[in-house]
Design a protein around this motif. Structure first.
Motif, PDB file in Angstrom:
ATOM      1  N   VAL A  45       6.885  51.996  -0.469  1.00  0.00           N
ATOM      2  CA  VAL A  45       6.179  53.161  -1.004  1.00  0.00           C
ATOM      3  C   VAL A  45       5.135  52.690  -2.011  1.00  0.00           C
ATOM      4  N   SER A  46       3.878  53.073  -1.764  1.00  0.00           N
ATOM      5  CA  SER A  46       2.802  52.666  -2.677  1.00  0.00           C
ATOM      6  C   SER A  46       2.628  53.653  -3.827  1.00  0.00           C
ATOM      7  N   GLN A  47       2.885  54.953  -3.555  1.00  0.00           N
ATOM      8  CA  GLN A  47       2.724  55.995  -4.564  1.00  0.00           C
ATOM      9  C   GLN A  47       3.853  57.003  -4.420  1.00  0.00           C
ATOM     10  N   PHE A  48       4.352  57.458  -5.568  1.00  0.00           N
ATOM     11  CA  PHE A  48       5.403  58.474  -5.573  1.00  0.00           C
ATOM     12  C   PHE A  48       4.984  59.606  -6.501  1.00  0.00           C
ATOM     13  N   PHE A  49       4.886  60.805  -5.929  1.00  0.00           N
ATOM     14  CA  PHE A  49       4.517  62.005  -6.678  1.00  0.00           C
ATOM     15  C   PHE A  49       5.758  62.875  -6.832  1.00  0.00           C
ATOM     16  N   SER A  50       6.166  63.132  -8.060  1.00  0.00           N
ATOM     17  CA  SER A  50       7.260  64.071  -8.295  1.00  0.00           C
ATOM     18  C   SER A  50       6.642  65.364  -8.813  1.00  0.00           C
ATOM     19  N   LEU A  51       7.041  66.464  -8.209  1.00  0.00           N
ATOM     20  CA  LEU A  51       6.487  67.776  -8.545  1.00  0.00           C
ATOM     21  C   LEU A  51       7.604  68.647  -9.120  1.00  0.00           C
TER      22      LEU A  51
END
Length: 191
Positions: free
Chosen positions: A90-96
């Motif tokens: 995983v290059s980017q992880f967005f938590s919303l």
């Protein structure tokens, strides 16, 4: 880019469809699995293992992906990254609107291991806090709203190791329907 969107508790992958559509229109290949049971009764670990299996089934075991997790789906995503080896791909992880520091709403009486694991200072959240070094190569983002009555307090979505961005959006679920959130995610993916 290949993007995986992880829904929150009491939802299915369908709740992520509008965000998925917006990211697809921007040229990304998106997958929004349904993690069951929907109420997290078997715990975050179980949900993360199911997520891992579904990602591997759709994208194979080596493809680089971007991960987006909403609410409890953000904690499921973190477990996948930190405990199941997901950080290697995983290059980017967005938590919303993710309760990185727990939510007092998780004290409501409901027979779900996953909900109990979202309580402030739970053993699972402490374990994730201790193993954050694993995320060193992943770009981390936490997008949240102060007008969130599900993550209590809303500031629990602040994640000290992430790029935190506060959006004025009314209510928890509205975060995944926001054009501004979709645009912010796309802008970061595009670099």
């Amino acid at each position: 880019m290949k993007v995986v969107l992880v829904h929150g508790i009491f939802n299915t992958g369908h709740v992520m469809r509008l965000l998925q559509k917006r990211l697809q229109q921007a040229g990304h290949q998106c997958f929004s699995p349904t993690i069951s049971p929907f109420d997290g009764r078997h715990g975050i670990e179980h949900a993360a293992k199911e997520l891992s299996q579904q990602i591997d089934a759709v994208y194979g075991v080596d493809a680089n992906i971007v991960l987006v997790g909403f609410s409890m789906g953000g904690i499921v995503g973190r477990y996948y990254l930190q405990q199941l080896g997901g950080a290697r791909r995983v290059s980017q992880f967005f938590s919303l609107s993710t309760p990185h520091n727990g939510s007092y709403l998780a004290y409501l009486p409901y027979p779900s291991k996953g909900i109990k694991q979202l309580r402030p200072k739970s053993a699972l959240l402490a374990e994730l806090a201790r193993s954050e070094a694993v995320l060193e190569g992943v770009k981390l983002y936490s997008y949240w709203t102060p007008i969130d009555f599900t993550i209590v307090p809303s500031s629990s979505s602040f994640w000290r190791v992430a790029n935190n961005k506060r959006f004025i959006i009314i209510l928890h679920l509205s975060v995944i329907f926001s054009r501004r959130i979709a645009k912010a995610i796309n802008n970061e993916i595009e670099g």
